[in-house]
Design an enzyme around this catalytic site. Structure first.
Site, mmCIF file in Angstrom:
data_model
loop_
_atom_site.group_PDB
_atom_site.id
_atom_site.type_symbol
_atom_site.label_atom_id
_atom_site.label_comp_id
_atom_site.label_asym_id
_atom_site.label_seq_id
_atom_site.Cartn_x
_atom_site.Cartn_y
_atom_site.Cartn_z
ATOM 1 N N GLN A 10 0.831 -1.205 0.000
ATOM 2 C CA GLN A 10 0.000 0.000 0.000
ATOM 3 C C GLN A 10 0.865 1.255 0.000
ATOM 4 O O GLN A 10 1.895 1.325 0.662
ATOM 5 C CB GLN A 10 -0.905 -0.004 1.236
ATOM 6 C CG GLN A 10 -2.171 0.789 1.051
ATOM 7 C CD GLN A 10 -3.313 0.249 1.897
ATOM 8 O OE1 GLN A 10 -3.360 -0.932 2.200
ATOM 9 N NE2 GLN A 10 -4.230 1.111 2.269
ATOM 10 N N SER A 93 4.007 -6.478 2.803
ATOM 11 C CA SER A 93 2.658 -6.528 3.383
ATOM 12 C C SER A 93 1.689 -7.189 2.407
ATOM 13 O O SER A 93 1.845 -8.364 2.090
ATOM 14 C CB SER A 93 2.214 -5.124 3.801
ATOM 15 O OG SER A 93 1.016 -5.170 4.547
ATOM 16 N N LEU A 94 0.713 -6.451 1.858
ATOM 17 C CA LEU A 94 -0.227 -7.071 0.915
ATOM 18 C C LEU A 94 0.499 -7.662 -0.286
ATOM 19 O O LEU A 94 0.008 -8.595 -0.935
ATOM 20 C CB LEU A 94 -1.280 -6.065 0.453
ATOM 21 C CG LEU A 94 -0.898 -5.063 -0.650
ATOM 22 C CD1 LEU A 94 -1.186 -5.598 -2.031
ATOM 23 C CD2 LEU A 94 -1.638 -3.764 -0.442
ATOM 24 N N ARG A 118 -9.270 -8.676 3.513
ATOM 25 C CA ARG A 118 -8.195 -8.159 4.367
ATOM 26 C C ARG A 118 -8.311 -6.655 4.524
ATOM 27 O O ARG A 118 -8.185 -6.116 5.627
ATOM 28 C CB ARG A 118 -6.839 -8.540 3.755
ATOM 29 C CG ARG A 118 -5.606 -8.178 4.578
ATOM 30 C CD ARG A 118 -4.374 -8.700 3.851
ATOM 31 N NE ARG A 118 -3.131 -8.492 4.573
ATOM 32 C CZ ARG A 118 -2.336 -7.445 4.430
ATOM 33 N NH1 ARG A 118 -2.685 -6.454 3.591
ATOM 34 N NH2 ARG A 118 -1.197 -7.351 5.104
ATOM 35 N N HIS A 202 -0.556 -3.341 11.059
ATOM 36 C CA HIS A 202 0.588 -4.091 11.592
ATOM 37 C C HIS A 202 0.904 -3.747 13.048
ATOM 38 O O HIS A 202 2.044 -3.450 13.397
ATOM 39 C CB HIS A 202 1.826 -3.873 10.712
ATOM 40 C CG HIS A 202 1.642 -4.362 9.314
ATOM 41 N ND1 HIS A 202 1.518 -5.697 9.009
ATOM 42 C CD2 HIS A 202 1.515 -3.698 8.132
ATOM 43 C CE1 HIS A 202 1.343 -5.831 7.696
ATOM 44 N NE2 HIS A 202 1.324 -4.640 7.154
ATOM 45 N N GLN A 251 1.114 -11.909 9.915
ATOM 46 C CA GLN A 251 1.501 -10.678 9.219
ATOM 47 C C GLN A 251 0.572 -9.503 9.520
ATOM 48 O O GLN A 251 0.987 -8.353 9.495
ATOM 49 C CB GLN A 251 1.526 -10.964 7.716
ATOM 50 C CG GLN A 251 2.075 -9.872 6.842
ATOM 51 C CD GLN A 251 1.362 -9.839 5.511
ATOM 52 O OE1 GLN A 251 0.165 -9.601 5.459
ATOM 53 N NE2 GLN A 251 2.098 -10.076 4.444
#
Length: 315
Positions: A10, A93-94, A118, A202, A251
């Protein structure tokens, strides 16, 4: 020369991303169609035309960035680039979902649906206005961890992203993150500022989203990837589907260890890090983390041609 394929997270999104891939490569166009079908809406129209405010919504951003990364990967494959011949894949991340889909562990449709969920789960895990994130620039990880600990008090303030030397992000309750900004400045940070994000990603506050992803992943068919995936949270090369699912759940609440991930590349024989998808964020970070790495960016159709030539020359 050995490649690592990296996939952005992102913040790399922009209206119009992936359009040249869509127009130049039928295989890329099919990716956007598959994502649209999986979500039951024209996400591709939002990606190509905007508006930007809607693209920035987490539930849209996450599947959109995956779609662009997979379109770029399919375009590369049509030019003879084989991901199975890379040393590893990794995603920020993603981007880890993009890496898994690119490596054949997840179908594109499942990746799109998981990332939509998510994004929604991360957005709703914390009521609007109660969470925040801040970038602490010029402090190393140890100093940033100390800042987060001092700032937390009886609230949550966790290190969310260890992106590069001197670039650490903290996440948690608004008041705690604001305290972290003030403490970081007192400790000599070059800059410390709140980030324009919609939720505190996170960190421990994301526990409800982690539970949602655990439930969702339990119903998804995960295969062994054709190339190992370097996990964000553990820095381990994963190929076992159940281990991958467990890592993806962790995660959500644990930090993205990107600086350490890139430092691992050399030990796995990687000499070239190729960023696949939108933007150049990971390439910029890689140059700061390991100056010995060669880097490449594959955003559009012209980049695909250049990387394919490089791939042949490196073979």
């Amino acid at each position: 020369m050995t490649f690592a394929f990296t996939f952005p997270g992102q913040g790399s999104q922009s209206v119009g991303m992936g359009l040249s891939l869509h127009d130049a490569y039928p295989a890329a166009a099919r990716v956007f169609e598959e994502v649209d079908d999986a979500l039951g809406e024209k996400l591709s129209a939002l990606i190509f035309e905007g508006p930007e405010e809607a693209l920035r919504l987490t539930a849209n951003t996450q599947p959109a960035l995956m779609a662009v990364s997979l379109a770029a990967m399919r375009a590369l494959e049509s030019e003879g680039v084989k991901i199975g011949e890379a040393a590893l894949v990794a995603g920020h991340s993603l981007g880890e979902y993009s890496a898994l889909a690119a490596a054949g562990a997840l179908s594109i449709s499942d990746a799109a649906r998981l990332l939509r969920l998510r994004g929604e789960a991360m957005q709703t895990a914390v009521p609007a206005g109660e969470g925040a994130m801040a970038a602490l620039l010029g402090l190393d990880l140890e100093a940033a961890e100390e800042v987060a600990k001092l700032a937390a008090g009886d609230q949550v303030c966790d290190v969310a992203n260890d992106n590069a030397p001197g670039q650490v992000v903290v996440s948690g309750h608004v008041a705690a993150v604001e305290r972290a900004v003030a403490i970081a400045k007192e400790k000599g940070a070059k800059r410390a500022m709140l980030l324009p994000v919609s939720a505190p990603f996170h960190c421990g506050l994301m526990a409800p989203a982690a539970e949602a992803m655990k439930d969702a992943l339990s119903t998804v068919a995960m295969k062994a990837p054709v190339v190992p995936v370097l996990a964000n949270v553990s820095l381990e090369l994963l190929t076992d589907p159940e281990a991958i699912k467990a890592s993806l759940v962790r995660q959500v609440t644990e930090r993205v260890r990107w600086r350490e991930s890139v430092l691992k590349f050399g030990g796995h024989g990687v000499s070239i890090a190729a960023e696949i998808g939108a933007g150049k964020v990971l390439t910029g970070l890689a140059k700061r983390i390991d100056k010995s790495l060669e880097t490449m960016v594959v955003n559009g159709a012209d980049d695909v041609k250049r990387m394919a030539e490089h791939w042949v020359a490196a073979a």
